[in-house]
Design an enzyme around this catalytic site. Structure first.
Site, PDB file in Angstrom:
ATOM      1  CE  LYS A  78      -4.074  -1.955   2.138  1.00 26.69           C
ATOM      2  NZ  LYS A  78      -3.626  -3.337   1.885  1.00 26.69           N
ATOM      3  CG  ASP A 112      -2.979  -4.087  -1.844  1.00 26.51           C
ATOM      4  OD1 ASP A 112      -2.891  -4.903  -2.786  1.00 26.51           O
ATOM      5  OD2 ASP A 112      -2.863  -4.402  -0.643  1.00 26.51           O
ATOM      6  CG  MET A 113      -7.262   1.730  -5.630  1.00 25.57           C
ATOM      7  SD  MET A 113      -5.938   2.845  -6.172  1.00 25.57           S
ATOM      8  CE  MET A 113      -5.692   2.319  -7.859  1.00 25.57           C
ATOM      9  CD  GLN A 141     -10.581   0.798  -4.625  1.00 26.87           C
ATOM     10  OE1 GLN A 141     -10.653   1.896  -5.193  1.00 26.87           O
ATOM     11  NE2 GLN A 141     -10.133   0.662  -3.385  1.00 26.87           N
ATOM     12  NE  ARG A 162      -5.210  -8.202  -5.747  1.00 26.83           N
ATOM     13  CZ  ARG A 162      -4.403  -7.694  -4.815  1.00 26.83           C
ATOM     14  NH1 ARG A 162      -4.711  -6.583  -4.186  1.00 26.83           N
ATOM     15  NH2 ARG A 162      -3.260  -8.296  -4.540  1.00 26.83           N
ATOM     16  CE  LYS A 165     -18.683  -8.393  -5.185  1.00 28.34           C
ATOM     17  NZ  LYS A 165     -19.820  -9.021  -4.485  1.00 28.34           N
ATOM     18  CB  THR A 204     -14.910 -11.578  -6.053  1.00 33.70           C
ATOM     19  OG1 THR A 204     -16.148 -11.513  -5.343  1.00 33.70           O
ATOM     20  CG2 THR A 204     -15.051 -12.549  -7.217  1.00 33.70           C
ATOM     21  CG  HIS A 205     -14.098 -14.070  -0.879  1.00 32.33           C
ATOM     22  ND1 HIS A 205     -13.925 -12.724  -0.651  1.00 32.33           N
ATOM     23  CD2 HIS A 205     -12.917 -14.661  -0.598  1.00 32.33           C
ATOM     24  CE1 HIS A 205     -12.694 -12.504  -0.239  1.00 32.33           C
ATOM     25  NE2 HIS A 205     -12.057 -13.651  -0.201  1.00 32.33           N
ATOM     26  NE  ARG A 267     -11.203  -8.055   4.335  1.00 30.73           N
ATOM     27  CZ  ARG A 267     -10.461  -7.080   3.781  1.00 30.73           C
ATOM     28  NH1 ARG A 267      -9.213  -6.906   4.130  1.00 30.73           N
ATOM     29  NH2 ARG A 267     -10.972  -6.262   2.886  1.00 30.73           N
TER      30      ARG A 267
HETATM   31  P1  FDA Z   1     -19.045  -9.795  -1.074  1.00 30.44           P
HETATM   32  O1  FDA Z   1     -18.681  -8.777  -0.092  1.00 30.44           O
HETATM   33  O2  FDA Z   1     -20.288  -9.653  -1.873  1.00 30.44           O
HETATM   34  O3  FDA Z   1     -18.924 -11.226  -0.431  1.00 30.44           O
HETATM   35  C1  FDA Z   1     -19.240 -12.421  -1.113  1.00 30.44           C
HETATM   36  C2  FDA Z   1     -19.155 -13.570  -0.112  1.00 30.44           C
HETATM   37  O4  FDA Z   1     -17.804 -13.712   0.326  1.00 30.44           O
HETATM   38  C3  FDA Z   1     -19.945 -13.359   1.170  1.00 30.44           C
HETATM   39  O5  FDA Z   1     -21.280 -13.750   1.016  1.00 30.44           O
HETATM   40  C4  FDA Z   1     -19.165 -14.220   2.138  1.00 30.44           C
HETATM   41  O6  FDA Z   1     -19.489 -15.585   1.954  1.00 30.44           O
HETATM   42  C5  FDA Z   1     -17.747 -14.028   1.709  1.00 30.44           C
HETATM   43  N1  FDA Z   1     -17.072 -12.914   2.427  1.00 30.44           N
HETATM   44  C6  FDA Z   1     -16.703 -11.734   1.885  1.00 30.44           C
HETATM   45  N2  FDA Z   1     -16.077 -10.963   2.809  1.00 30.44           N
HETATM   46  C7  FDA Z   1     -16.057 -11.681   3.949  1.00 30.44           C
HETATM   47  C8  FDA Z   1     -15.560 -11.433   5.271  1.00 30.44           C
HETATM   48  N3  FDA Z   1     -14.934 -10.292   5.561  1.00 30.44           N
HETATM   49  N4  FDA Z   1     -15.695 -12.394   6.210  1.00 30.44           N
HETATM   50  C9  FDA Z   1     -16.305 -13.569   5.911  1.00 30.44           C
HETATM   51  N5  FDA Z   1     -16.804 -13.856   4.682  1.00 30.44           N
HETATM   52  C10 FDA Z   1     -16.688 -12.931   3.719  1.00 30.44           C
HETATM   53  N6  FDA Z   1     -10.156  -3.871  -1.623  1.00 30.44           N
HETATM   54  C11 FDA Z   1      -9.649  -2.635  -1.895  1.00 30.44           C
HETATM   55  O7  FDA Z   1     -10.344  -1.638  -1.726  1.00 30.44           O
HETATM   56  N7  FDA Z   1      -8.356  -2.514  -2.344  1.00 30.44           N
HETATM   57  C12 FDA Z   1      -7.555  -3.598  -2.579  1.00 30.44           C
HETATM   58  O8  FDA Z   1      -6.412  -3.426  -2.992  1.00 30.44           O
HETATM   59  C13 FDA Z   1      -8.101  -4.889  -2.316  1.00 30.44           C
HETATM   60  N8  FDA Z   1      -7.344  -6.018  -2.514  1.00 30.44           N
HETATM   61  C14 FDA Z   1      -7.954  -7.262  -2.427  1.00 30.44           C
HETATM   62  C15 FDA Z   1      -7.246  -8.419  -2.758  1.00 30.44           C
HETATM   63  C16 FDA Z   1      -7.877  -9.648  -2.769  1.00 30.44           C
HETATM   64  C17 FDA Z   1      -7.105 -10.861  -3.181  1.00 30.44           C
HETATM   65  C18 FDA Z   1      -9.258  -9.745  -2.422  1.00 30.44           C
HETATM   66  C19 FDA Z   1      -9.995 -11.053  -2.457  1.00 30.44           C
HETATM   67  C20 FDA Z   1      -9.942  -8.616  -2.019  1.00 30.44           C
HETATM   68  C21 FDA Z   1      -9.307  -7.381  -2.001  1.00 30.44           C
HETATM   69  N9  FDA Z   1      -9.982  -6.229  -1.591  1.00 30.44           N
HETATM   70  C22 FDA Z   1      -9.419  -4.996  -1.833  1.00 30.44           C
HETATM   71  C23 FDA Z   1     -11.260  -6.354  -0.822  1.00 30.44           C
HETATM   72  C24 FDA Z   1     -12.484  -6.266  -1.722  1.00 30.44           C
HETATM   73  O9  FDA Z   1     -12.623  -4.963  -2.209  1.00 30.44           O
HETATM   74  C25 FDA Z   1     -13.762  -6.659  -0.950  1.00 30.44           C
HETATM   75  O10 FDA Z   1     -13.958  -5.793   0.115  1.00 30.44           O
HETATM   76  C26 FDA Z   1     -13.751  -8.085  -0.407  1.00 30.44           C
HETATM   77  O11 FDA Z   1     -13.169  -8.952  -1.311  1.00 30.44           O
HETATM   78  C27 FDA Z   1     -15.197  -8.593  -0.140  1.00 30.44           C
HETATM   79  O12 FDA Z   1     -15.932  -8.588  -1.328  1.00 30.44           O
HETATM   80  P2  FDA Z   1     -16.319  -9.884  -2.189  1.00 30.44           P
HETATM   81  O13 FDA Z   1     -15.903  -9.610  -3.586  1.00 30.44           O
HETATM   82  O14 FDA Z   1     -15.774 -11.107  -1.601  1.00 30.44           O
HETATM   83  O15 FDA Z   1     -17.894  -9.851  -2.251  1.00 30.44           O
END
Ligand code: FDA
Length: 285
Positions: A78, A112-113, A141, A162, A165, A204-205, A267
């Site tokens: 970062k 990272d952003m 993002q 990368r 969201k 994403t998850h 998180r």
């Molecule tokens: P969403 O939030 O819709 O979650 C989908 C599902 O994932 C949920 O229903 C749950 O099952 C699971 N889940 C998600 N978050 C969870 C949690 N905290 N605890 C438990 N379960 C959870 N952001 C950013 O602003 N700058 C960055 O540089 C990065 N870098 C980055 C790297 C990587 C490898 C990942 C995976 C994510 C990031 N992020 C990030 C974070 C990203 O912006 C986002 O906040 C999280 O990934 C959660 O969003 P999802 O896409 O998982 O979708």
């Protein structure tokens, strides 16, 4: 919160440990499951250049150790950890050392952003460094309204992206507020990236979005090693295993270090259930 033993215990789900030795151990374990890693040495928004230099030196060591131990890993950083809030010039000099060392060691640095006040400066620095070294990429993002334009530029420049969201609280002028809008934009940007990006990472998850990515890649006959999925350490292990079993590339974001608080708060913010659980226990204790 930072002194609560329970918060620490909960944070441990998302953080590999206090030291790089902990991170390395986790990284090796993850590699054995055929999953690559990106290491994040926790820490952001430093308030002195001495702290920024210490972070740089630690990351230089991490890049060396990755190479020395043949770990399938790169690093995520970062810019506010390298002095962006103090001096953009000093920050760039610190980051350039990392990107150059990564190039020399066959590695890669992902920038990272952070929140939207840094977007423009981050992209400027990535662009500038990429013109000199190929071993640097960044993050876009999907919640930001500007992201489509940024992705198109990055695709043209051949810079690795990368897509995530977005994890910061942003005002409506710059970011979509409704989850449905963010998800829709994610899918839109993901299609652009998969079609025209350089080894894109889909971070994403979200199972529905992951399925859409697989369908899109399948319909276009994209080879499974032309992109990767990325997830966070400690989240959706079931989904991680499934993707790997299906032959997709996956990389886990593995944080380590003592400065876990802001990372942990992001998180928690993603999952209201996590906050409720913690609040109940803190109030009781
Ligand atoms: P969403 O939030 O819709 O979650 C989908 C599902 O994932 C949920 O229903 C749950 O099952 C699971 N889940 C998600 N978050 C969870 C949690 N905290 N605890 C438990 N379960 C959870 N952001 C950013 O602003 N700058 C960055 O540089 C990065 N870098 C980055 C790297 C990587 C490898 C990942 C995976 C994510 C990031 N992020 C990030 C974070 C990203 O912006 C986002 O906040 C999280 O990934 C959660 O969003 P999802 O896409 O998982 O979708």
């Amino acid at each position: 919160m930072e002194t609560s033993a329970l918060a620490r215990r909960l944070a441990a789900r998302f953080v590999a440990g206090d030291t790089f030795a902990d991170g390395l151990e986790a990284g090796r374990r993850i590699n054995r499951e055929n999953i690559a890693v990106t290491f994040d040495r926790l820490g952001e928004s430093v308030t002195s250049l001495a702290e920024a230099e210490a972070a740089r030196d630690e990351y230089l060591r991490v890049i060396e150790e990755i190479s020395h131990h043949h770990v399938d890993a790169n690093v995520s950083i970062k810019l506010t950890q390298f002095g962006m809030d103090i001096s953009e010039t000093a920050c760039r000099a610190n980051v350039e050392q990392l990107v150059r060392r990564a190039r020399d060691r066959n590695g890669f640095v992902r920038i990272d952003m952070e929140s939207s006040e840094y977007t423009e400066r981050t992209l400027r620095m990535v662009n500038d460094l990429h013109a000199q070294y190929e071993t640097v990429g960044t993050v876009i993002q999907a919640y930001l309204r500007r992201s489509e334009k940024d992705i198109e530029t990055l695709c043209r420049q051949g810079i690795r992206v990368r897509l995530c969201k977005g994890a910061y609280l942003e005002p409506a002028e710059v970011a979509f507020q409704a989850k449905s809008d963010v998800d829709r934009n994610f899918v839109h940007l993901m299609r652009i990236l998969l079609a025209a990006g350089t080894y894109p990472a889909i971070a994403t998850h979200d199972e529905k979005i992951i399925q859409t990515a697989k369908d899109f890649a399948g319909a276009r006959n994209l080879s499974r090693d032309s992109f990767e999925f990325q997830m966070l350490y400690g989240i959706r292990r079931d989904l991680q295993r499934r993707l790997v079993a299906e032959g997709y590339r996956l990389r886990l974001y593995v944080p380590f270090g003592k400065a876990w608080y802001p990372y942990f708060m992001r998180r928690l913010a993603e999952r209201p259930a996590n906050v409720l659980f913690l609040a109940r226990h803190l109030l009781r204790g």
